[in-house]
Design a protein around this motif. Structure first.
Motif, PDB file in Angstrom:
ATOM      1  N   PRO A 170       0.831  -1.209   0.000  1.00 54.38           N
ATOM      2  CA  PRO A 170       0.000   0.000   0.000  1.00 54.38           C
ATOM      3  C   PRO A 170       0.869   1.265   0.000  1.00 54.38           C
ATOM      4  N   MET A 171       0.392   2.267  -0.686  1.00 55.18           N
ATOM      5  CA  MET A 171       1.173   3.486  -0.821  1.00 55.18           C
ATOM      6  C   MET A 171       1.193   4.255   0.499  1.00 55.18           C
ATOM      7  N   LEU A 172       2.363   4.757   0.835  1.00 51.70           N
ATOM      8  CA  LEU A 172       2.550   5.614   1.997  1.00 51.70           C
ATOM      9  C   LEU A 172       2.956   6.994   1.492  1.00 51.70           C
ATOM     10  N   SER A 173       2.056   7.951   1.629  1.00 51.14           N
ATOM     11  CA  SER A 173       2.304   9.305   1.118  1.00 51.14           C
ATOM     12  C   SER A 173       3.073  10.129   2.138  1.00 51.14           C
ATOM     13  N   TRP A 174       3.937  10.984   1.616  1.00 50.83           N
ATOM     14  CA  TRP A 174       4.634  11.929   2.483  1.00 50.83           C
ATOM     15  C   TRP A 174       3.613  12.940   3.027  1.00 50.83           C
ATOM     16  N   PRO A 175       3.708  13.310   4.300  1.00 49.90           N
ATOM     17  CA  PRO A 175       2.776  14.330   4.830  1.00 49.90           C
ATOM     18  C   PRO A 175       3.041  15.684   4.168  1.00 49.90           C
ATOM     19  N   TRP A 176       1.963  16.400   3.920  1.00 43.19           N
ATOM     20  CA  TRP A 176       2.084  17.713   3.267  1.00 43.19           C
ATOM     21  C   TRP A 176       2.518  18.754   4.295  1.00 43.19           C
TER      22      TRP A 176
END
Length: 349
Positions: A39-45
């Motif tokens: 599953p994709m883990l997005s960088w926090p904005w």
């Protein structure tokens, strides 16, 4: 393999025994397909601009390397053209970007030798910048920089004319003013708080110039019948009295200027001092010239012609050849002695 075995013989647990045999084969495991992606883990904005930046190298392009620096908040892009991608050159270009936008809190990069060297680590440590290195051989972990590199390369390939530096400059201007697909806002607006002026903005009508042009046309139309008037303090004028007189003209005196086109006027016989626009003020009646002996035709004001302190020497005047009764001497008005006859009008009998 299991289907082939079942075509010749069968026993209980045939499938599981074949699977265990394949798993125990080292050659088979080395050539297995990759498992399903995790599953994709997005960088926090980040909540503010230039808080976390991602960097990566692109190239070689035309024999040169391109250092790409991306702001995670605004998606702002800096591109530096370098001839060699050493740690010293990388630090030099990062100093240039940091001098413009300030020091970031976090710097994300891959594990390239020029980015994990002792020289680079010392530079980041002395500037209190946290260095985050993504997993080796996994470009998606630094996807922001990888996508920027891909976009940059495609843009450079589409441009046919100009040097590499010119192509990069044209790409950066177009990229920075284009709304980003993720944020929906142009990178320049999130980072700088304003839009950059481009050639397309020149085609947009200038509201200020339009208003000024319209005002000039209105003034030209209005001033074709207008007359410039100015008054001095204590001038005798006629001003409109909007009180009991209902806006009629009333004698007044100018007390002073109240603005570029208005005056303070005091009405004669009245203690009021009112402000009137120059359109509501006009020159008063001219004062009659004084007549009598000792007053010359050119004398209009006694103060304008002070008497000399010493008498001037007598000068011989030419003889006066005018006949008695001449209006220049006795001041009487000469009228014509011609006999006037009434006009003959047509009569209908």
């Amino acid at each position: 393999m299991k289907t082939l075995a079942r075509g010749y013989f069968w026993w209980p647990g045939l499938d599981s025994e074949i699977e265990n045999l394949a798993k125990a084969c080292s050659d088979c495991q080395e050539l297995q397909n990759a498992p399903a992606p995790s599953p994709m883990l997005s960088w926090p904005w980040p909540d503010r601009p230039w808080s976390r930046v991602h960097i990566d190298y692109a190239g070689p392009v035309s024999g040169k390397m391109l250092l790409v620096v991306v702001d995670a908040h605004s998606k702002w892009l800096d591109v530096h053209v370098v001839t060699s991608a050493t740690s010293a050159v990388t630090i030099q270009k990062l100093r240039s970007s940091f001098a413009t936008h300030g020091l970031p809190d976090v710097l994300v990069s891959d594990n390239g030798p020029n980015l994990v060297s002792e020289e680079m680590s010392d530079f980041l440590r002395r500037n209190d910048i946290q260095h985050v290195r993504v997993a080796p051989y996994h470009p998606a972990s630094n996807g922001l920089a990888e996508r920027a590199v891909q976009t940059l390369k495609r843009s450079l390939e589409k441009q046919r004319e100009g040097s590499l530096e010119d192509k990069v400059a044209r790409f950066l201007l177009s990229y920075r003013v284009t709304p980003h697909a993720t944020t929906g806002v142009a990178p320049c607006e999130l980072l700088m708080g304003r839009r950059l002026c481009t050639l397309l903005d020149r085609a947009r009508p200038d509201l200020g110039a339009r208003v000024q042009r319209k005002q000039s046309q209105q003034k030209e139309h209005h001033d074709c019948k207008a007359r410039f008037r100015t008054f001095e303090t204590d001038d005798a004028v006629l001003a409109r009295d909007f009180g009991a007189n209902g806006g009629r003209w009333k004698p007044a005196r100018v007390v002073g200027a109240a603005g570029p086109a208005s005056y303070l006027c005091g009405f004669d016989g009245d203690d009021r001092v009112v402000r009137r626009h120059v359109d509501h003020v006009r020159g008063g009646p001219e004062q009659p010239r004084p007549t009598g002996a000792g007053v010359t035709d050119g004398a209009t004001d006694a103060k304008a012609a002070p008497e000399p302190e010493a008498a001037m020497p007598a000068v011989d005047e030419p003889p006066n050849l005018a006949a008695p009764g001449d209006p220049e001497i006795d001041g009487s008005l000469r009228r014509s002695s011609r006999v006037r006859h009434p006009p003959e009008r047509l009569s209908y009998g």
